[in-house]
Design a protein around this motif. Structure first.
Motif, PDB file in Angstrom:
ATOM      1  N   SER A  93       4.414  -2.921   1.702  1.00  0.00           N
ATOM      2  CA  SER A  93       4.403  -1.822   1.046  1.00  0.00           C
ATOM      3  C   SER A  93       5.837  -0.855   1.569  1.00  0.00           C
ATOM      4  O   SER A  93       5.821  -0.990   2.680  1.00  0.00           O
ATOM      5  N   VAL A  94       6.191  -0.476   0.563  1.00  0.00           N
ATOM      6  CA  VAL A  94       7.618   0.465   0.889  1.00  0.00           C
ATOM      7  C   VAL A  94       7.529   1.678   0.098  1.00  0.00           C
ATOM      8  O   VAL A  94       7.126   1.608  -1.141  1.00  0.00           O
ATOM      9  N   THR A  95       8.163   2.659   0.563  1.00  0.00           N
ATOM     10  CA  THR A  95       8.251   4.016  -0.294  1.00  0.00           C
ATOM     11  C   THR A  95       9.737   4.038  -0.588  1.00  0.00           C
ATOM     12  O   THR A  95      10.635   3.646   0.186  1.00  0.00           O
ATOM     13  N   ILE A  96       9.946   4.608  -2.057  1.00  0.00           N
ATOM     14  CA  ILE A  96      11.246   4.654  -2.401  1.00  0.00           C
ATOM     15  C   ILE A  96      11.509   6.198  -2.785  1.00  0.00           C
ATOM     16  O   ILE A  96      10.512   6.939  -3.256  1.00  0.00           O
ATOM     17  N   GLY A  97      12.583   6.722  -2.767  1.00  0.00           N
ATOM     18  CA  GLY A  97      13.241   7.861  -3.346  1.00  0.00           C
ATOM     19  C   GLY A  97      14.388   7.860  -4.141  1.00  0.00           C
ATOM     20  O   GLY A  97      15.015   6.941  -3.795  1.00  0.00           O
TER      21      GLY A  97
END
Length: 164
Positions: free
Chosen positions: A90-94
């Motif tokens: 999992s990775v978070t994006i902005g």
């Protein structure tokens, strides 16, 4: 890595020099910035990217990007993966756009391209979030195919996941 190109945008992966220029607020030679660029979130993303380059443990970081209009080459915003994928993939994006570029569906177009790229790189899940009052960002994530998975008193959480 090469630029990611969409119908109307170029998502340009930052190198260290470009990230340093964003932090300094001074464009590199030949860079074309919209008047409101970079915004505070662009500077924070560039700093995250540079910090990972310095401290990274070898884990693959999918990068930070300038969002540029194809028609004139101007940087109108940015997007970044907040770090390498975790142990669960999992990775978070902005992401964000300068005010003059909002309301034209650029953010959803950029986000869709970055989600596709993340999937091609073997990421299992991309997460994003938006404050309750940031309805525009909630709409961007939904338009890009992310789904609402939860919320707390301040934030709504979105994600998209694939079987890898």
């Amino acid at each position: 890595m090469d630029d990611l190109v969409t119908e109307r945008l170029i998502l340009h992966p930052l190198n260290a020099g470009e990230a340093e220029a964003i932090v300094a607020g001074t464009p590199d030679d030949g860079a074309r910035w919209a008047p409101e660029y970079p915004m505070d979130d662009d500077v924070a993303a560039a700093r995250r990217f540079l910090r990972h380059r310095e401290e990274g443990n070898g884990a693959r970081h999918l990068g930070a990007y300038e969002i540029r209009r194809r028609e004139d080459g101007y940087a109108i915003g940015g997007a970044d993966f907040h770090g390498p994928a975790d142990a669960d993939g999992s990775v978070t994006i902005g992401y964000g756009l300068v005010p003059s570029a909002r309301g034209q569906r650029y953010a959803a177009e950029a986000l869709r391209a970055l989600l596709t790229y993340a999937r091609e790189c073997g990421v299992a899940r991309v997460k994003g979030d938006a404050d309750h009052d940031n309805v525009a960002s909630q709409r961007v994530m939904a338009a890009a195919g992310m789904r609402l998975v939860g919320e707390d008193e301040r934030v709504k959480y979105y994600e998209t996941a694939w079987t890898v």
